[in-house]
Design a protein around this motif. Sequence first.
Motif, PDB file in Angstrom:
ATOM      1  N   GLN A  55       0.802  -1.261   0.021  1.00 54.65           N
ATOM      2  CA  GLN A  55       0.150   0.241   0.139  1.00 54.65           C
ATOM      3  C   GLN A  55       0.766   1.302   0.072  1.00 54.65           C
ATOM      4  O   GLN A  55       0.293   2.446   0.055  1.00 54.65           O
ATOM      5  N   GLY A  56       2.154   1.019   0.089  1.00 55.79           N
ATOM      6  CA  GLY A  56       3.016   2.248   0.144  1.00 55.79           C
ATOM      7  C   GLY A  56       2.736   3.327  -1.080  1.00 55.79           C
ATOM      8  O   GLY A  56       2.133   2.931  -2.134  1.00 55.79           O
ATOM      9  N   GLY A  57       2.981   4.660  -0.575  1.00 60.01           N
ATOM     10  CA  GLY A  57       2.568   5.564  -1.588  1.00 60.01           C
ATOM     11  C   GLY A  57       1.010   6.133  -1.365  1.00 60.01           C
ATOM     12  O   GLY A  57       0.635   6.948  -2.164  1.00 60.01           O
ATOM     13  N   THR A  58       0.256   5.542  -0.479  1.00 59.76           N
ATOM     14  CA  THR A  58      -1.038   5.821  -0.623  1.00 59.76           C
ATOM     15  C   THR A  58      -1.172   6.538   0.632  1.00 59.76           C
ATOM     16  O   THR A  58      -0.640   6.457   1.772  1.00 59.76           O
ATOM     17  N   LEU A  59      -2.282   7.554   0.645  1.00 56.17           N
ATOM     18  CA  LEU A  59      -2.743   8.060   1.879  1.00 56.17           C
ATOM     19  C   LEU A  59      -3.558   7.333   2.985  1.00 56.17           C
ATOM     20  O   LEU A  59      -4.557   6.395   2.444  1.00 56.17           O
ATOM     21  N   ASN A  60      -3.075   7.266   4.077  1.00 57.61           N
ATOM     22  CA  ASN A  60      -4.117   6.448   5.236  1.00 57.61           C
ATOM     23  C   ASN A  60      -4.969   7.368   5.769  1.00 57.61           C
ATOM     24  O   ASN A  60      -6.303   6.847   5.561  1.00 57.61           O
ATOM     25  N   HIS A  61      -4.556   8.723   6.251  1.00 55.06           N
ATOM     26  CA  HIS A  61      -5.761   9.301   6.572  1.00 55.06           C
ATOM     27  C   HIS A  61      -5.101  10.852   6.899  1.00 55.06           C
ATOM     28  O   HIS A  61      -3.980  10.803   6.895  1.00 55.06           O
ATOM     29  N   LEU A  62      -5.848  11.863   7.038  1.00 54.66           N
ATOM     30  CA  LEU A  62      -5.385  13.224   7.427  1.00 54.66           C
ATOM     31  C   LEU A  62      -6.053  13.565   8.671  1.00 54.66           C
ATOM     32  O   LEU A  62      -7.087  12.925   9.215  1.00 54.66           O
ATOM     33  N   GLY A  63      -5.406  14.462   9.431  1.00 55.46           N
ATOM     34  CA  GLY A  63      -5.869  14.981  10.533  1.00 55.46           C
ATOM     35  C   GLY A  63      -5.396  16.207  11.059  1.00 55.46           C
ATOM     36  O   GLY A  63      -4.622  16.855  10.441  1.00 55.46           O
ATOM     37  N   VAL A  64      -6.135  16.831  12.114  1.00 58.41           N
ATOM     38  CA  VAL A  64      -5.697  17.878  12.738  1.00 58.41           C
ATOM     39  C   VAL A  64      -5.318  17.662  14.250  1.00 58.41           C
ATOM     40  O   VAL A  64      -6.090  17.366  14.920  1.00 58.41           O
ATOM     41  N   GLU A  65      -4.089  17.886  14.739  1.00 55.92           N
ATOM     42  CA  GLU A  65      -3.873  17.581  16.072  1.00 55.92           C
ATOM     43  C   GLU A  65      -3.743  18.917  16.864  1.00 55.92           C
ATOM     44  O   GLU A  65      -3.324  19.990  16.288  1.00 55.92           O
ATOM     45  N   VAL A  66      -4.569  19.076  18.064  1.00 58.34           N
ATOM     46  CA  VAL A  66      -4.814  20.396  18.840  1.00 58.34           C
ATOM     47  C   VAL A  66      -4.274  20.001  20.134  1.00 58.34           C
ATOM     48  O   VAL A  66      -3.987  18.847  20.414  1.00 58.34           O
ATOM     49  N   ALA A  67      -4.215  21.048  20.680  1.00 63.12           N
ATOM     50  CA  ALA A  67      -3.409  21.329  22.228  1.00 63.12           C
ATOM     51  C   ALA A  67      -4.175  20.308  23.246  1.00 63.12           C
ATOM     52  O   ALA A  67      -3.534  19.732  23.964  1.00 63.12           O
ATOM     53  N   ASP A  68      -5.683  20.333  23.245  1.00 63.89           N
ATOM     54  CA  ASP A  68      -6.178  19.826  24.254  1.00 63.89           C
ATOM     55  C   ASP A  68      -7.430  19.433  24.064  1.00 63.89           C
ATOM     56  O   ASP A  68      -7.965  19.598  23.026  1.00 63.89           O
ATOM     57  N   VAL A  69      -8.282  18.653  24.865  1.00 58.07           N
ATOM     58  CA  VAL A  69      -9.801  18.378  25.023  1.00 58.07           C
ATOM     59  C   VAL A  69     -10.577  19.513  24.456  1.00 58.07           C
ATOM     60  O   VAL A  69     -11.427  19.429  23.877  1.00 58.07           O
ATOM     61  N   ASP A  70     -10.287  20.527  25.056  1.00 52.26           N
ATOM     62  CA  ASP A  70     -11.144  21.895  25.149  1.00 52.26           C
ATOM     63  C   ASP A  70     -11.114  22.030  23.558  1.00 52.26           C
ATOM     64  O   ASP A  70     -12.324  22.727  23.187  1.00 52.26           O
ATOM     65  N   ALA A  71     -10.004  22.002  22.942  1.00 50.77           N
ATOM     66  CA  ALA A  71      -9.804  22.488  21.698  1.00 50.77           C
ATOM     67  C   ALA A  71     -10.415  21.459  20.690  1.00 50.77           C
ATOM     68  O   ALA A  71     -11.156  21.858  19.759  1.00 50.77           O
ATOM     69  N   VAL A  72     -10.407  20.068  21.103  1.00 56.62           N
ATOM     70  CA  VAL A  72     -11.387  18.978  20.423  1.00 56.62           C
ATOM     71  C   VAL A  72     -12.858  19.416  20.292  1.00 56.62           C
ATOM     72  O   VAL A  72     -13.477  19.296  19.320  1.00 56.62           O
ATOM     73  N   ASP A  73     -13.251  19.794  21.467  1.00 57.45           N
ATOM     74  CA  ASP A  73     -14.847  20.006  21.815  1.00 57.45           C
ATOM     75  C   ASP A  73     -15.180  21.125  20.764  1.00 57.45           C
ATOM     76  O   ASP A  73     -16.201  21.192  20.399  1.00 57.45           O
ATOM     77  N   ALA A  74     -14.298  22.364  20.951  1.00 54.79           N
ATOM     78  CA  ALA A  74     -14.512  23.549  20.241  1.00 54.79           C
ATOM     79  C   ALA A  74     -14.649  23.424  18.811  1.00 54.79           C
ATOM     80  O   ALA A  74     -15.581  23.762  18.307  1.00 54.79           O
ATOM     81  N   GLU A  75     -13.624  22.469  18.343  1.00 55.04           N
ATOM     82  CA  GLU A  75     -13.667  22.136  16.711  1.00 55.04           C
ATOM     83  C   GLU A  75     -14.978  21.413  16.447  1.00 55.04           C
ATOM     84  O   GLU A  75     -15.669  21.553  15.316  1.00 55.04           O
ATOM     85  N   GLN A  76     -15.413  20.241  17.176  1.00 54.30           N
ATOM     86  CA  GLN A  76     -16.379  19.438  16.773  1.00 54.30           C
ATOM     87  C   GLN A  76     -17.768  20.379  17.026  1.00 54.30           C
ATOM     88  O   GLN A  76     -18.571  20.220  16.227  1.00 54.30           O
ATOM     89  N   TYR A 116      -7.905  15.768  16.911  1.00 57.24           N
ATOM     90  CA  TYR A 116      -7.520  14.950  18.086  1.00 57.24           C
ATOM     91  C   TYR A 116      -6.305  15.301  19.143  1.00 57.24           C
ATOM     92  O   TYR A 116      -5.915  16.640  18.508  1.00 57.24           O
ATOM     93  N   THR A 117      -6.434  14.993  20.215  1.00 58.99           N
ATOM     94  CA  THR A 117      -5.590  15.540  20.991  1.00 58.99           C
ATOM     95  C   THR A 117      -4.673  14.243  21.726  1.00 58.99           C
ATOM     96  O   THR A 117      -5.531  13.104  21.822  1.00 58.99           O
ATOM     97  N   VAL A 118      -3.362  14.265  21.866  1.00 51.81           N
ATOM     98  CA  VAL A 118      -2.871  12.969  22.594  1.00 51.81           C
ATOM     99  C   VAL A 118      -3.023  13.163  24.059  1.00 51.81           C
ATOM    100  O   VAL A 118      -2.518  14.485  24.739  1.00 51.81           O
ATOM    101  N   LEU A 119      -3.306  12.398  24.797  1.00 53.88           N
ATOM    102  CA  LEU A 119      -3.673  12.352  26.322  1.00 53.88           C
ATOM    103  C   LEU A 119      -2.600  11.651  26.913  1.00 53.88           C
ATOM    104  O   LEU A 119      -1.956  12.274  28.063  1.00 53.88           O
ATOM    105  N   ALA A 120      -1.909  10.739  26.412  1.00 53.78           N
ATOM    106  CA  ALA A 120      -0.946  10.074  26.993  1.00 53.78           C
ATOM    107  C   ALA A 120      -0.214   9.103  25.730  1.00 53.78           C
ATOM    108  O   ALA A 120      -0.722   8.655  24.953  1.00 53.78           O
ATOM    109  N   ASP A 121       1.129   8.747  26.134  1.00 53.01           N
ATOM    110  CA  ASP A 121       1.606   7.843  25.240  1.00 53.01           C
ATOM    111  C   ASP A 121       1.371   6.206  25.695  1.00 53.01           C
ATOM    112  O   ASP A 121       0.745   6.161  26.824  1.00 53.01           O
ATOM    113  N   SER A 122       1.173   5.327  24.767  1.00 56.35           N
ATOM    114  CA  SER A 122       0.781   4.059  25.138  1.00 56.35           C
ATOM    115  C   SER A 122       1.746   2.998  24.375  1.00 56.35           C
ATOM    116  O   SER A 122       2.357   3.294  23.363  1.00 56.35           O
TER     117      SER A 122
END
Length: 134
Positions: A55-76, A116-122
């Motif tokens: 599947q190399g060379g293809t798009l998996n998905h696009l996103g916007v990483e935001v600072a925190d959960v409040d920013a996720v909520d505001a964008e939604q 999305y926002t990252v809450l913690a490493d996994s």
Amino acid sequence: MSRVQLALNVDDVEVAVRFYATLFGVEPAKRRPGYANFVVTEPPLKLVLLENPGQGGTLNHLGVEVADVDAVDAEQTRLAAAGLASVDERGTTCCYAAQDKFWVQGAPDGERWEVYTVLADSPTFGAPSEAACC
């Protein structure tokens, strides 16, 4: 802080990491088997490489990483007011990170966008039921 995320399918993550480290002048921020992500300052970009042989060379998905959960909520809320539907995913694990996010539905050509926002490493990519997160 916000930055665009570009998630690419690559045939060989090791080869891709060498190329993108040279292209952007930074080493990956996170490495796992079959996975790497880069946090690029200039231009502001989160580049995610997902090893998917054939599947190399293809798009998996696009996103916007935001600072925190409040920013996720505001964008939604903002996108819902504009008439765009979304699918909520709170407290999920994807791409070796605990996240709160949503997926925007209805892009004209079917591309997948997440906010999305990252809450913690996994230590894990995601639960088996979340294998399609990326």
